[in-house]
Design a protein around this motif. Structure first.
Motif, short mmCIF file in Angstrom:
data_model
loop_
_atom_site.label_atom_id
_atom_site.label_comp_id
_atom_site.label_asym_id
_atom_site.label_seq_id
_atom_site.Cartn_x
_atom_site.Cartn_y
_atom_site.Cartn_z
N ILE A 204 46.11 49.64 39.22
CA ILE A 204 46.63 48.28 39.30
C ILE A 204 45.48 47.29 39.39
O ILE A 204 45.47 46.27 38.72
CB ILE A 204 47.58 48.12 40.51
N GLU A 205 44.50 47.61 40.20
CA GLU A 205 43.36 46.69 40.34
C GLU A 205 42.59 46.55 39.04
O GLU A 205 42.08 45.49 38.73
CB GLU A 205 42.45 47.14 41.47
N ASP B 253 37.75 42.42 36.35
CA ASP B 253 36.86 42.65 35.22
C ASP B 253 35.91 43.80 35.52
O ASP B 253 36.03 44.46 36.56
CB ASP B 253 36.11 41.37 34.85
N ASP B 254 34.96 44.05 34.64
CA ASP B 254 34.03 45.17 34.79
C ASP B 254 33.17 45.07 36.05
O ASP B 254 32.69 46.07 36.55
CB ASP B 254 33.12 45.27 33.57
N LYS B 255 32.99 43.87 36.55
CA LYS B 255 32.17 43.66 37.75
C LYS B 255 33.00 43.68 39.03
O LYS B 255 32.49 43.41 40.11
CB LYS B 255 31.41 42.35 37.63
N MET C 180 48.01 31.72 37.68
CA MET C 180 48.11 33.06 38.24
C MET C 180 48.15 34.12 37.13
O MET C 180 48.58 35.24 37.32
CB MET C 180 49.34 33.22 39.15
N GLN C 181 47.67 33.76 35.97
CA GLN C 181 47.69 34.61 34.78
C GLN C 181 46.32 35.25 34.58
O GLN C 181 45.29 34.60 34.74
CB GLN C 181 48.05 33.76 33.57
N ASN C 182 46.31 36.52 34.19
CA ASN C 182 45.07 37.22 33.91
C ASN C 182 44.39 36.59 32.71
O ASN C 182 45.04 36.31 31.70
CB ASN C 182 45.34 38.70 33.66
N LYS C 183 43.09 36.36 32.81
CA LYS C 183 42.36 35.68 31.75
C LYS C 183 42.20 36.53 30.49
O LYS C 183 42.14 36.00 29.39
CB LYS C 183 40.99 35.24 32.25
#
Length: 78
Positions: free
Chosen positions: A16-17, A22-24, A34-37
């Motif tokens: 879920i996370e 992101d990769d970092k 509240m939307q994922n970029k």
């Protein structure tokens, strides 16, 4: 297809996370919508994005629900 709810609990599912980080390991959420970029079909709020109190977590849900409504409407030209 899924709504994942949690009240005062800690996420133990790393899958879920990875959806919202992101990769970092940084939260990748637009705090206005509240939307994922990177994945615009994913919305998140509350504990998982670092919201520290109940009032703001509830507001995260309110804001996310409005933008989910808009996202679905735009997708299907409603």
């Amino acid at each position: 297809d899924y709504i994942i709810t949690a009240f005062g609990s800690k996420n133990t599912q790393t899958a879920i996370e990875t959806l919202i980080k992101d990769d970092k390991g940084k939260i990748n959420i637009n705090r206005h919508t509240m939307q994922n970029k990177n994945k615009p079909h994913i919305f998140a709020g509350g504990d998982i994005i670092g919201t520290n109190n109940l009032v703001d977590a509830v507001n995260d849900g309110k804001v996310a629900s409005w933008f989910i409504h808009k996202h679905i409407g735009n997708k299907y030209n409603i």
